[in-house]
Design a protein around this motif. Structure first.
Motif, short mmCIF file in Angstrom:
data_model
loop_
_atom_site.label_atom_id
_atom_site.label_comp_id
_atom_site.label_asym_id
_atom_site.label_seq_id
_atom_site.Cartn_x
_atom_site.Cartn_y
_atom_site.Cartn_z
N THR A 85 -88.32 11.23 33.40
CA THR A 85 -86.74 11.86 34.31
C THR A 85 -87.06 11.27 34.97
OG1 THR A 85 -86.25 13.03 32.46
CG2 THR A 85 -85.19 13.13 34.62
N GLY A 86 -86.54 9.99 36.23
CA GLY A 86 -86.33 9.79 37.73
C GLY A 86 -85.50 8.95 37.90
N ASN A 87 -86.07 8.54 39.16
CA ASN A 87 -84.67 8.14 39.77
C ASN A 87 -84.66 6.69 39.97
OD1 ASN A 87 -83.26 9.78 41.94
ND2 ASN A 87 -84.92 10.21 42.72
N VAL A 100 -82.62 8.81 35.74
CA VAL A 100 -82.34 8.40 33.93
C VAL A 100 -83.57 8.26 33.76
CG1 VAL A 100 -81.89 6.05 32.71
CG2 VAL A 100 -80.60 6.12 35.23
N THR A 101 -83.36 9.12 32.61
CA THR A 101 -84.21 9.66 31.57
C THR A 101 -85.08 7.61 30.51
OG1 THR A 101 -84.26 11.81 31.61
CG2 THR A 101 -85.16 11.62 29.90
N ARG A 102 -85.70 7.52 30.83
CA ARG A 102 -86.08 6.51 30.15
C ARG A 102 -87.46 6.81 28.89
NH1 ARG A 102 -82.79 1.97 30.19
NH2 ARG A 102 -82.43 2.00 32.01
N PRO A 103 -88.16 6.61 28.02
CA PRO A 103 -89.43 6.44 27.37
C PRO A 103 -90.41 5.82 28.58
CG PRO A 103 -87.45 4.14 26.39
CD PRO A 103 -87.07 5.04 27.59
N LEU A 125 -93.50 3.68 35.53
CA LEU A 125 -93.12 2.37 36.20
C LEU A 125 -92.44 0.99 35.51
CD1 LEU A 125 -90.84 2.14 38.98
CD2 LEU A 125 -93.23 0.82 39.51
N LEU A 126 -93.67 0.93 35.12
CA LEU A 126 -93.18 -0.62 34.32
C LEU A 126 -92.54 -0.50 32.88
CD1 LEU A 126 -93.86 -3.95 33.59
CD2 LEU A 126 -96.04 -3.31 32.72
N ALA A 127 -93.16 0.89 32.20
CA ALA A 127 -91.98 1.31 31.38
C ALA A 127 -90.30 0.92 31.36
CB ALA A 127 -92.12 2.18 30.50
#
Ligand code: NI
Length: 163
Positions: A85-87, A100-103, A125-127
């Motif tokens: 979870t990050g900007n 936004v939460t991402r894998p 960051l790449l994901a």
């Protein structure tokens, strides 16, 4: 190479689903080179073809690692796990950022700049970049996934921002 005009939120083209690329034409090579130049000029770490008005499944990503830039044609995420979870920000939504939460891990397959099959495994960051850019190919912007308000940008070094 040429800098292309970056389309912004509200423009219809950013909501459309892009088409698969059938062959690596000279036109597509020029597009890829222009996308790289446009991304770097805007200090971005990723750019998708619809952001420059072209409905093709092509993205470019450069998060500053030793393997980049990644030129991904017809990319597909085939594995994902974890959560971060990050900007996040987007060149098509200038001056804004949101959470936004991402894998935290994704594996993607694609065709590279020689139109040869390739794959990449990304964390952090790449994901995030892969998820964000591939969303563009299906007409989605990160603002649809933002948790809480969209904020005026106050970037930190480890934020993911296209701009
Ligand atoms: Ni974006």
């Amino acid at each position: 190479m040429a800098i292309r005009n970056i389309r912004e939120q509200g423009e219809e083209i950013l909501g459309k689903v892009c088409k698969e690329v059938a062959e690596l034409t000279e036109r597509n090579v020029i597009l890829i080179n222009d996308m790289l130049e446009t991304m770097y000029e805007a200090d971005g770490v990723g750019l998708a073809a619809p952001q420059v008005g072209i409905l093709k499944r092509i993205v470019v990503i450069d998060v500053g690692d030793e393997h980049g830039p990644y030129i991904m044609i017809n990319p597909r995420i085939v594995e994902s796990s974890g959560e971060q979870t990050g900007n996040e920000g987007c060149l098509s939504v200038p001056g804004k950022t949101g959470i936004v939460t991402r894998p935290d891990y994704v594996k993607a397959v694609y065709l590279d700049e020689k139109f040869e099959p390739a794959e990449v495994e990304g964390t952090g960051l790449l994901a995030r970049a892969i998820c964000h850019e591939l969303d563009h190919l299906d007409g989605h912007l990160y603002v649809e996934k933002v948790e809480g308000p969209l904020m005026d940008v106050a970037p930190l070094d480890d934020d993911y921002e296209e701009e």
